[in-house]
Design an enzyme around this catalytic site. Sequence first.
Site, PDB file in Angstrom:
ATOM      1  N   GLY A 228       0.845  -1.205   0.000  1.00  0.00           N
ATOM      2  CA  GLY A 228       0.000   0.000   0.000  1.00  0.00           C
ATOM      3  C   GLY A 228       0.873   1.245   0.000  1.00  0.00           C
ATOM      4  O   GLY A 228       1.521   1.552   1.004  1.00  0.00           O
TER       5      GLY A 228
ATOM      6  N   TYR B  75      -1.312   7.503   1.250  1.00  0.00           N
ATOM      7  CA  TYR B  75      -0.996   8.641   2.126  1.00  0.00           C
ATOM      8  C   TYR B  75      -0.237   8.210   3.369  1.00  0.00           C
ATOM      9  O   TYR B  75       0.499   8.996   3.952  1.00  0.00           O
ATOM     10  CB  TYR B  75      -2.290   9.350   2.538  1.00  0.00           C
ATOM     11  CG  TYR B  75      -2.909  10.145   1.424  1.00  0.00           C
ATOM     12  CD1 TYR B  75      -2.596  11.487   1.251  1.00  0.00           C
ATOM     13  CD2 TYR B  75      -3.791   9.549   0.519  1.00  0.00           C
ATOM     14  CE1 TYR B  75      -3.149  12.227   0.216  1.00  0.00           C
ATOM     15  CE2 TYR B  75      -4.347  10.282  -0.521  1.00  0.00           C
ATOM     16  CZ  TYR B  75      -4.023  11.620  -0.674  1.00  0.00           C
ATOM     17  OH  TYR B  75      -4.568  12.340  -1.701  1.00  0.00           O
TER      18      TYR B  75
ATOM     19  N   LEU C  22     -10.704  12.856  18.760  1.00  0.00           N
ATOM     20  CA  LEU C  22     -10.349  14.066  18.008  1.00  0.00           C
ATOM     21  C   LEU C  22     -11.579  14.633  17.298  1.00  0.00           C
ATOM     22  O   LEU C  22     -11.855  15.830  17.355  1.00  0.00           O
ATOM     23  CB  LEU C  22      -9.248  13.749  16.985  1.00  0.00           C
ATOM     24  CG  LEU C  22      -7.863  13.495  17.572  1.00  0.00           C
ATOM     25  CD1 LEU C  22      -6.918  12.934  16.511  1.00  0.00           C
ATOM     26  CD2 LEU C  22      -7.273  14.774  18.166  1.00  0.00           C
TER      27      LEU C  22
ATOM     28  N   CYS D  12     -10.547   9.555   7.347  1.00  0.00           N
ATOM     29  CA  CYS D  12     -10.493   8.713   8.550  1.00  0.00           C
ATOM     30  C   CYS D  12     -11.588   8.954   9.587  1.00  0.00           C
ATOM     31  O   CYS D  12     -12.176   7.992  10.079  1.00  0.00           O
ATOM     32  CB  CYS D  12      -9.141   8.873   9.219  1.00  0.00           C
ATOM     33  SG  CYS D  12      -7.799   8.244   8.207  1.00  0.00           S
TER      34      CYS D  12
ATOM     35  N   LYS E 298      -8.421  19.881   4.403  1.00  0.00           N
ATOM     36  CA  LYS E 298      -7.671  20.766   5.301  1.00  0.00           C
ATOM     37  C   LYS E 298      -6.534  21.371   4.497  1.00  0.00           C
ATOM     38  O   LYS E 298      -6.292  20.954   3.355  1.00  0.00           O
ATOM     39  CB  LYS E 298      -7.147  19.999   6.520  1.00  0.00           C
ATOM     40  CG  LYS E 298      -6.131  18.922   6.161  1.00  0.00           C
ATOM     41  CD  LYS E 298      -5.824  17.998   7.304  1.00  0.00           C
ATOM     42  CE  LYS E 298      -4.921  18.633   8.325  1.00  0.00           C
ATOM     43  NZ  LYS E 298      -4.262  17.626   9.183  1.00  0.00           N
TER      44      LYS E 298
HETATM   45  P1  NAD Z   1      -4.737   5.055   0.364  1.00  0.00           P
HETATM   46  O1  NAD Z   1      -5.995   4.711  -0.317  1.00  0.00           O
HETATM   47  O2  NAD Z   1      -4.072   6.359   0.056  1.00  0.00           O
HETATM   48  O3  NAD Z   1      -3.639   3.914   0.069  1.00  0.00           O
HETATM   49  C1  NAD Z   1      -3.907   2.556   0.109  1.00  0.00           C
HETATM   50  C2  NAD Z   1      -3.136   1.901  -1.034  1.00  0.00           C
HETATM   51  O4  NAD Z   1      -3.232   0.480  -0.892  1.00  0.00           O
HETATM   52  C3  NAD Z   1      -3.692   2.222  -2.426  1.00  0.00           C
HETATM   53  O5  NAD Z   1      -2.672   2.822  -3.222  1.00  0.00           O
HETATM   54  C4  NAD Z   1      -4.114   0.855  -2.982  1.00  0.00           C
HETATM   55  O6  NAD Z   1      -3.879   0.713  -4.373  1.00  0.00           O
HETATM   56  C5  NAD Z   1      -3.218  -0.081  -2.180  1.00  0.00           C
HETATM   57  N1  NAD Z   1      -3.698  -1.459  -2.131  1.00  0.00           N
HETATM   58  C6  NAD Z   1      -4.940  -1.906  -1.821  1.00  0.00           C
HETATM   59  N2  NAD Z   1      -4.966  -3.254  -1.837  1.00  0.00           N
HETATM   60  C7  NAD Z   1      -3.721  -3.664  -2.166  1.00  0.00           C
HETATM   61  C8  NAD Z   1      -3.109  -4.942  -2.335  1.00  0.00           C
HETATM   62  N3  NAD Z   1      -3.806  -6.066  -2.138  1.00  0.00           N
HETATM   63  N4  NAD Z   1      -1.821  -5.004  -2.694  1.00  0.00           N
HETATM   64  C9  NAD Z   1      -1.107  -3.864  -2.889  1.00  0.00           C
HETATM   65  N5  NAD Z   1      -1.618  -2.620  -2.731  1.00  0.00           N
HETATM   66  C10 NAD Z   1      -2.908  -2.527  -2.366  1.00  0.00           C
HETATM   67  O7  NAD Z   1      -5.021   4.943   1.909  1.00  0.00           O
HETATM   68  P2  NAD Z   1      -4.269   5.714   3.111  1.00  0.00           P
HETATM   69  O8  NAD Z   1      -4.845   7.070   3.312  1.00  0.00           O
HETATM   70  O9  NAD Z   1      -2.792   5.570   2.951  1.00  0.00           O
HETATM   71  O10 NAD Z   1      -4.771   4.843   4.340  1.00  0.00           O
HETATM   72  C11 NAD Z   1      -4.326   3.528   4.541  1.00  0.00           C
HETATM   73  C12 NAD Z   1      -4.770   3.069   5.903  1.00  0.00           C
HETATM   74  O11 NAD Z   1      -4.169   3.898   6.914  1.00  0.00           O
HETATM   75  C13 NAD Z   1      -6.264   3.160   6.133  1.00  0.00           C
HETATM   76  O12 NAD Z   1      -6.649   2.073   6.934  1.00  0.00           O
HETATM   77  C14 NAD Z   1      -6.428   4.448   6.912  1.00  0.00           C
HETATM   78  O13 NAD Z   1      -7.570   4.435   7.736  1.00  0.00           O
HETATM   79  C15 NAD Z   1      -5.175   4.475   7.737  1.00  0.00           C
HETATM   80  N6  NAD Z   1      -4.727   5.804   8.129  1.00  0.00           N
HETATM   81  C16 NAD Z   1      -4.817   6.855   7.277  1.00  0.00           C
HETATM   82  C17 NAD Z   1      -4.346   8.099   7.665  1.00  0.00           C
HETATM   83  C18 NAD Z   1      -4.434   9.280   6.725  1.00  0.00           C
HETATM   84  O14 NAD Z   1      -4.244  10.399   7.196  1.00  0.00           O
HETATM   85  N7  NAD Z   1      -4.700   9.075   5.450  1.00  0.00           N
HETATM   86  C19 NAD Z   1      -3.758   8.273   8.921  1.00  0.00           C
HETATM   87  C20 NAD Z   1      -3.645   7.182   9.758  1.00  0.00           C
HETATM   88  C21 NAD Z   1      -4.134   5.948   9.357  1.00  0.00           C
END
Ligand code: NAD
Length: 471
Positions: free
Chosen positions: A8, A11, A223, A272, A335
């Site tokens: 993954g 972000y 939060l 989130c 934001k």
């Molecule tokens: P995102 O959608 O930006 O990234 C997830 C990535 O995973 C995507 O690029 C997708 O293509 C990839 N993916 C999905 N299935 C896959 C697989 N089987 N193999 C390879 N790649 C795969 O999501 P994000 O914002 O990075 O969030 C990821 C997790 O972190 C979520 O659970 C979110 O709740 C958590 N999180 C997010 C934040 C934030 O600020 N965005 C902060 C803390 C936690």
Amino acid sequence: MVKICCIGAGYVGGPTMAVIALKCPSIEVAVVDISVTRIAAWNSDQLPIYEPGLEDVVKQCRGRNLFFSTDVEKHVSEADIIFVSVNTPTKTRGLGAGKAADLTYWESAARMIADVSKSDKIVVEKSTVPVKTAEAIEKILTHNSKGINYQILSNPEFLAEGTAIEDLFNPDRVLIGGRETPEGRNAVQALKEVYANWVPEDRIITANLWSAELSKLAANAFLAQRISSVNAISALCEATGANVAEVAFAVGKDTRIGPKFLNASVGFGGSCFQKDILNLVYICECNGLPEVANYWKQVIKINDYQKSRFVNRVVSSMFNTVAGKKIAVLGFAFKKDTGDTRETPAIDVCKGLLGDKAKISIYDPQVTEDQIQRDLAMNKFDWDHPLHLQPMSPTAVKEVSVTWDAYDATKGAHGICILTEWDEFRKLDYAKIYENMQKPAFVFDGRNVVDPEKLREIGFIVYSIGKPLDP
Ligand code: NAD
């Protein structure tokens, strides 16, 4: 050399792994993703996400000990520690639709790990997942591969978009949850040693697996609850003549409460808060705790109320209709300092205004036209959010234009809605903007970024969230 792979490259996965690679030159870090375009962007000069400081970190270690690849299986099979940072959105259909986390991406990642692994692995939950997910992952892994020891750790990410690099360099805490067995403790120790390269020892905290999983949901719920609390007070301020900025300042001076996260606004957004609270609500319901579920539901209800209250204020102030009127929307990201528009309140506000037949002109320094059109055309699943119910017709989306600066967006407009707290919106030449607008010219400040008195001196009619109304 320890090898880390992160499934993954989003972000969380991208910035987190870039910082690990920077701080741990002796560790090889591969970030893999099924999205070819995302990986190509990580390997280019145009990173797929905007985050202050990120480009610098990536440039320092990409090709040295940081690699972005679509060869998911190769890097997973070679890794000692596998972070899973895939998306965990809200389920849109079936059991738990509209509330439960959709673990499809997680499950397929786990099945793939089981398929390709030939040696023992530490599998780290980086995504935000429901409490007890580790138990499900363990089942998938152990039932699908023989003779391999998997240790599942929960290491939720607490970074905030817009300040991700700063948060990763200097985290309030790093939380690691693991099984309370000798193997579990060894796995926790191995991950602690990675973070110990830059995080002070007293900020690396350990917990049991379920506490770690639940802590992330609880932190996001707390939060979001603060934002909904101050937003609820902002409505009362408007009704009584109190000023929410003064109230929040006074309340935040209490050291038991503290000043952070007390800015009233048009509502919270981002990928989130809402999804994690919905997930918490669902978990409470599944565990026979409807009262607790209802308590957390209110945080989302107030958020929805705040967005619809804002739309209603715009329409009612503009003589009860915005039909055919041009409204400039300044800011579309959820934001400042991010280009992320997931769950941004701007989507609901724009849909509400379009529902009253306004013409909208949008400017955001980091959000593209494609992104905006896609977000506005998307119909979201609804459980009981009135605003999300409004479907967008293709004609309504045609009433939206996207501009390259705030002056262009506001030219000929009847009103301005400020929906993101970008610093540049504080410094605009509002006298010049006023000259080029229809009169009376309205400003609806959903982030309290402008000084209402100064704008009133220019001639604007100003509404700022939670502040005394234009006399
Ligand atoms: P995102 O959608 O930006 O990234 C997830 C990535 O995973 C995507 O690029 C997708 O293509 C990839 N993916 C999905 N299935 C896959 C697989 N089987 N193999 C390879 N790649 C795969 O999501 P994000 O914002 O990075 O969030 C990821 C997790 O972190 C979520 O659970 C979110 O709740 C958590 N999180 C997010 C934040 C934030 O600020 N965005 C902060 C803390 C936690």
